[in-house]
Motif scaffolding. Structure first.
Motif, short mmCIF file in Angstrom:
data_model
loop_
_atom_site.label_atom_id
_atom_site.label_comp_id
_atom_site.label_asym_id
_atom_site.label_seq_id
_atom_site.Cartn_x
_atom_site.Cartn_y
_atom_site.Cartn_z
N ALA A 139 0.82 -1.20 0.00
CA ALA A 139 0.00 0.00 0.00
C ALA A 139 0.86 1.26 0.00
N THR A 140 1.98 1.21 0.73
CA THR A 140 2.90 2.37 0.76
C THR A 140 3.50 2.63 -0.61
N LEU A 141 3.98 1.56 -1.26
CA LEU A 141 4.58 1.71 -2.58
C LEU A 141 3.58 2.27 -3.58
N MET A 142 2.34 1.79 -3.53
CA MET A 142 1.31 2.26 -4.45
C MET A 142 0.92 3.71 -4.14
N SER A 143 0.89 4.06 -2.88
CA SER A 143 0.57 5.44 -2.50
C SER A 143 1.57 6.43 -3.06
N ASP A 175 2.11 3.85 4.84
CA ASP A 175 2.88 4.67 5.76
C ASP A 175 3.08 6.05 5.13
N LEU A 176 2.31 7.03 5.59
CA LEU A 176 2.37 8.37 5.01
C LEU A 176 3.66 9.09 5.36
N ASN A 177 4.31 8.70 6.47
CA ASN A 177 5.62 9.29 6.80
C ASN A 177 6.63 8.96 5.72
N THR A 178 6.64 7.69 5.29
CA THR A 178 7.55 7.29 4.19
C THR A 178 7.20 8.04 2.91
N ALA A 180 5.79 10.96 2.64
CA ALA A 180 6.19 12.36 2.78
C ALA A 180 7.69 12.51 2.60
N ASP A 181 8.47 11.56 3.17
CA ASP A 181 9.93 11.63 3.05
C ASP A 181 10.37 11.55 1.58
N MET A 182 9.69 10.69 0.80
CA MET A 182 10.11 10.48 -0.58
C MET A 182 9.61 11.59 -1.51
N VAL A 183 8.38 12.05 -1.29
CA VAL A 183 7.78 13.03 -2.19
C VAL A 183 8.32 14.43 -1.94
N THR A 184 8.67 14.74 -0.71
CA THR A 184 9.12 16.10 -0.37
C THR A 184 10.58 16.11 0.04
N GLN A 185 11.41 15.40 -0.73
CA GLN A 185 12.84 15.38 -0.41
C GLN A 185 13.45 16.77 -0.58
N GLU A 186 14.42 17.08 0.30
CA GLU A 186 15.10 18.37 0.21
C GLU A 186 16.12 18.33 -0.93
N LEU A 187 16.35 19.50 -1.51
CA LEU A 187 17.29 19.59 -2.63
C LEU A 187 18.72 19.49 -2.13
N THR A 188 19.57 18.86 -2.93
CA THR A 188 21.00 18.82 -2.63
C THR A 188 21.61 20.17 -3.02
N ALA A 189 22.85 20.38 -2.61
CA ALA A 189 23.53 21.63 -2.96
C ALA A 189 23.67 21.76 -4.48
N GLU A 190 23.93 20.64 -5.14
CA GLU A 190 24.06 20.65 -6.60
C GLU A 190 22.74 21.03 -7.25
N GLN A 191 21.63 20.49 -6.74
CA GLN A 191 20.33 20.81 -7.31
C GLN A 191 19.95 22.27 -7.08
N VAL A 192 20.35 22.82 -5.94
CA VAL A 192 20.09 24.24 -5.66
C VAL A 192 20.82 25.11 -6.69
N ASN A 193 22.07 24.75 -7.01
CA ASN A 193 22.83 25.50 -8.02
C ASN A 193 22.16 25.43 -9.39
N ILE A 194 21.66 24.23 -9.73
CA ILE A 194 20.99 24.07 -11.03
C ILE A 194 19.71 24.90 -11.06
N LEU A 195 18.96 24.86 -9.96
CA LEU A 195 17.73 25.65 -9.89
C LEU A 195 18.04 27.14 -10.05
N ASN A 196 19.13 27.57 -9.47
CA ASN A 196 19.54 28.97 -9.60
C ASN A 196 19.84 29.32 -11.06
N GLU A 197 20.52 28.39 -11.79
CA GLU A 197 20.80 28.62 -13.21
C GLU A 197 19.51 28.67 -14.02
N LEU A 198 18.56 27.81 -13.67
CA LEU A 198 17.28 27.82 -14.37
C LEU A 198 16.57 29.16 -14.18
N ILE A 199 16.60 29.67 -12.95
CA ILE A 199 15.95 30.95 -12.66
C ILE A 199 16.57 32.07 -13.50
#
Length: 884
Positions: A139-143, A175-178, A180-199
């Protein structure tokens, strides 16, 4: 064997759907068709998904699959190697998908397709109907799939059924905690830099009244979760429509999001081979730069957001057509009557080809007016539906050079669109309609150009690039236009070394060549008849210079008559589209690639294609050239070109060729690194009878050619500095099965001179004697091998080695090459003369006998040679002691 699979770059909805489908098909194997998104891969490492026993694709025998269950996709282009399975009759295909329709959708025996926010929702409904219970882990995997594909129920594509499915899965222990952890993962430093370039790269375009944001980024390696970053940018800037383009490794990833129903990003992604929903989609773009991809995206947006006009608006109806059995003369009368330049050819009520005025006029000129249209019509053509967009129409009429575009509805032709129809529309005032032929600055994209300076720097020596620049500078001073053309440009794009450079000048080519020779102190040879010249540099480099010219042929297979022309007309006279590319040399366009006839596309698609349907009528040598290029580059002769080859062969046009022209093309084929595939194609096209009615290239001949290849390779490795005419070795093999009379016929057909015509029969007779008699004798001495093989050229002895079935024969010829052929006596004629022996035939007798002794190991140095002669002929050498 049953297999459950999904699309490449699988996400949580794909994985969750596979887990759900496993409940419906408990005996099926779970197999991903390719890579997964990074978040999914990390989740595999952190969780217990390995308990579900996912199999690796490489461990499967695809031939054993009898049922394929596809989830979260039904597009053939998105299932990797499983596309091989879909077309087999014995395989049942079951499909569960929530995506909108796409052009390459698969039809299955079972199809459950519903417009829900996720595929997991569809499968959850089925599980509930069948009262199949789920574990909390399942059920968690399908959610995860539902939450990801609905944007945690914020996407406009979310339906009430998605909420109901999620509620059911929570009741099953998800398990909604799992989640939430997977769907709302925080960005890595590398991803933040890429997002900045996109902006910082984001640009807003107003297209048909909609504000569309396009953001781009170039990375030196693959970085996962690009879709997450585009989604973040949309939320940060509160954008209604966004397209993200990321160059990673050798491809570009497109991610699109839309909140407006008027902008279907799934349809836009479909133009790039991708797919998705109206509000969320993606695609992978290959063989484009980031700038090209952005330009193409804007062009597609202009057409898809406001699709008017469609093909139905632009087409001409009713359709003027001809029948495929109609003669060329009658078809020409139809065109004259209705004042048209192209029309469809119909057979049994269906379109089977297209024919244009230019082809008909050339056919009439060559006396082919009684031939049926089917012999020269173009069978490689596209059709469109009545709802086709301007981009579709432009692609076929402009980029692919199709003269006329049939419009079909319900399997019937309802109209045609010509280039004139398209042009009339584009030059009219349509302020709200996309002008797909022009970029945002109003600059035409025709002909296609791109900068090749970096490729030149990579592929061509600096001193040659300097020479090309000097050509351009001279052209500027003379007010000419100069271009590098043909095979040199083709091979630049193929990354193949080639310094066989041809220059075309819009101006006087001989005047240009003479001026260059004077300025740079190089040699030049001019040919006034054709207005061509050859420039010869001190280091041996040779460059051909020609005046831009147009050629026409007074009768089939004739040599061309030449008239002055432009670059475009000069390129049009060439054999194949891949050889029509040009490179600008003048200062204002140095390194600019010019493509009038779709040569780049055919290089990319690996096609050998003629420029017009009478190409082989005008010059049948192009048949052999097409085969040679096809095999050299690993390309494929297009279906239309192959049909034209067969027509030309059936009409006997090769028999009309001059022998020397025909032999030159055969010589070039035999000089290829491996001529076997080309000869196989020549036999397939039935070209060999042009040489001899009895000539064959069958399995036995192919076996001989394989042995000849082996001995040629052996010789070239053994004697690196010695020249070898490999074509002569293979020609001997090709003609080896012919009778005396057939051989004489071939020599006459190819216009061999007296030397070759006399040597060939002698050669086959003597080599047969060697194989049947000489090499069968026991204990053959080295001197006998030398005397037997010395009259033959190296190429002829390699033919003997290839023809021989006995390893002892090959060893004997090898010993001749390595040990015997360069053996000489140290005693010379002058030594015999110094002894007082009068010159005469006795010299040859003594030296030949001495050479035999040397070959047989009886003597090893000068002293032993004198001793040997003294012992053999004491009366002649009584004065030997005084001479020493």
């Amino acid at each position: 064997m049953e297999v459950i699979t999904t699309h490449v770059n699988a996400d949580f909805d794909a994985m969750g759907s596979m887990i759900a489908a496993k409940q419906l098909y408990p005996d099926a194997l779970l197999v991903f068709p390719g890579s997964q998104e990074r978040t999914l891969r990390e989740f595999f490492v952190k969780s217990t998904v390995y308990l579900y026993d996912f199999k690796r694709l490489r461990d499967l025998d695809l031939n054993e699959i009898d049922r394929l269950i596809l989830v979260d996709t039904r597009q053939l282009s998105r299932i990797g190697r499983f596309a091989e399975v879909v077309g087999r009759r014995e395989v049942d295909v079951h499909i569960y998908d929530h995506h909108p329709s796409a052009p390459d959708d698969i039809r299955g025996q079972v199809m459950v397709v519903k417009p829900f926010g996720s595929t997991v929702t569809i499968l959850t409904q089925l599980l509930r109907e069948r009262e199949i219970r789920l574990t909390p882990e399942e059920a968690t995997l399908m959610s995860l799939g539902i939450f990801e594909d609905t944007g945690s129920f914020t996407f406009s594509s979310t339906t009430p059924e998605d909420f109901e499915a999620a509620a059911y899965l929570v009741r099953c222990g998800a398990d909604l905690n799992t989640v939430a952890d997977m769907v709302t993962q925080e960005l890595t430093a590398e991803q933040v830099n890429i997002l900045n370039e996109l902006i910082h790269s984001a640009k807003s375009y107003s297209i048909q009244g909609f504000d569309i944001c396009i953001a781009t980024v170039a990375l030196d390696r693959y970085v996962g979760d690009f879709a997450v970053l585009v989604h973040k940018l949309r939320d940060i800037e509160n954008l209604d429509i966004i397209f993200g383009l990321a160059l990673m490794d050798d491809r570009i990833y497109l991610v699109a999001r839309s909140r407006l129903p008027e902008v279907d990003v799934g349809a836009v992604a479909g133009f790039f081979g991708g797919g998705g929903h109206a509000n969320a989609a993606s695609a992978t773009i290959r063989e484009m730069t980031l700038i090209q991809a952005e330009g193409k995206l804007i062009e597609v947006l202009k057409s898809t957001i406001h699709p008017f006009p469609t093909a139905a608006h632009l087409m001409t109806s009713p359709v003027v057509f001809t029948r495929s059995e109609t003669t060329m003369a009658d078809a020409m009368q139809v065109m004259i009557r209705y004042n048209i330049n192209a029309m469809p050819a119909v057979e049994d009520g269906k379109i089977v080809g297209l024919v244009n005025r230019q082809v008909l006029e050339k056919a009439m000129y060559h006396g082919l007016e009684k031939q049926p249209v089917r012999e020269f019509m173009n069978t490689d053509f596209a059709v469109v539906g009545s709802e086709a967009t301007l981009v579709d129409i432009q692609t076929h009429l402009v980029e692919r050079h199709q003269r006329i575009l049939p419009v079909m509805q319900g399997g019937k032709i309802t109209g045609v669109i010509t280039r004139r129809d398209l042009l009339d529309f584009l030059v009219s005032d349509h302020s709200n309609t996309p002008r797909a032929l022009y970029d945002e600055n109003g600059q035409a994209h025709w002909p296609k150009r791109k900068n090749m300076v970096s490729v030149l720097m990579e592929q061509v020596p600096k001193e040659v690039i300097l020479i090309l620049r000097e050509f351009g500078q001279l052209a500027d001073r003379l007010h000419y236009r100069a271009y590098a053309v043909g095979g040199f440009v083709r091979d630049l794009l193929l990354r193949r070394p080639n310094l066989d450079i041809d220059i075309v000048v819009e101006g006087d080519g001989t005047e240009f060549a003479r001026a260059f020779a004077v300025e740079h102190d190089v040699r030049v040879r001019c040919h006034k008849k054709f207005n061509t010249a050859l420039i010869i540099f001190p280091d041996g480099l040779r460059i051909d210079v020609a005046t831009a010219r147009f050629e026409y042929y007074q009768y089939p297979a004739a040599l061309p008559t030449v008239e002055f022309s432009s670059l475009k007309m000069d390129l049009f006279r060439r054999d194949f589209t891949v050889n029509t590319l040009a490179l600008g040399l003048n200062h204002d366009e140095f390194g600019q690639l010019i493509d009038f006839f779709g040569g780049q596309r055919d290089l990319k698609e690996k096609n050998i294609r003629v420029l017009h349907n009478l190409s082989f009528v005008e010059d049948p040598t192009r048949i052999l050239r097409a085969i040679r290029f096809e095999q050299r580059f690993g390309f494929r002769i297009s279906n239309q070109t192959a049909m034209l080859i067969r027509n030309a062969v059936r009409m006997g046009l090769i028999q009309k060729l001059g022998g020397r022209r025909l032999f030159h093309e055969i010589q070039l084929i035999l000089n290829e690194e491996n001529p076997i595939p080309a000869l196989r194609r020549i036999a397939e096209f039935k070209v060999l009878p042009a040489l001899s009615d009895v000539m064959r290239f069958d399995a036995k001949m192919e076996e001989l050619f394989n042995r000849l290849r082996e001995v040629v390779s052996w010789y070239r490795l053994s004697f690196l500095d010695e020249p070898l005419d490999r074509w002569w070795v293979f020609l001997l093999g090709l003609l080896s099965g012919l009778s005396q009379s057939d051989l004489e016929q071939v020599c006459q057909r190819l216009q061999f001179g007296p030397t070759q015509s006399e040597r060939l029969p002698w050669l086959y007779e003597k080599t047969s004697e060697l194989l049947r008699f000489f090499f069968q004798e026991p204990d053959v001495r080295p001197s006998e091998i030398y005397r037997a093989l010395q009259p033959f050229e190296p190429e002829e002895l390699l033919f003997v080695m290839g023809r021989a079935q006995n390893e002892d024969v090959r060893r004997a010829v090898s010993h001749y090459f390595h040990r015997y052929r360069r053996v000489e006596t140290e005693v010379k004629g002058r030594d015999l003369k110094s002894l007082g022996l009068p010159p005469g035939p006795v010299y040859r007798k003594l030296l030949d006998e001495l050479l035999d002794a040397r070959l047989n190991g009886i003597v090893k140095d000068r002293q032993e040679e004198f001793t040997y002669l003294k012992t053999r002929y004491p009366d002649l050498f009584r004065r030997l002691e005084d001479g020493l």
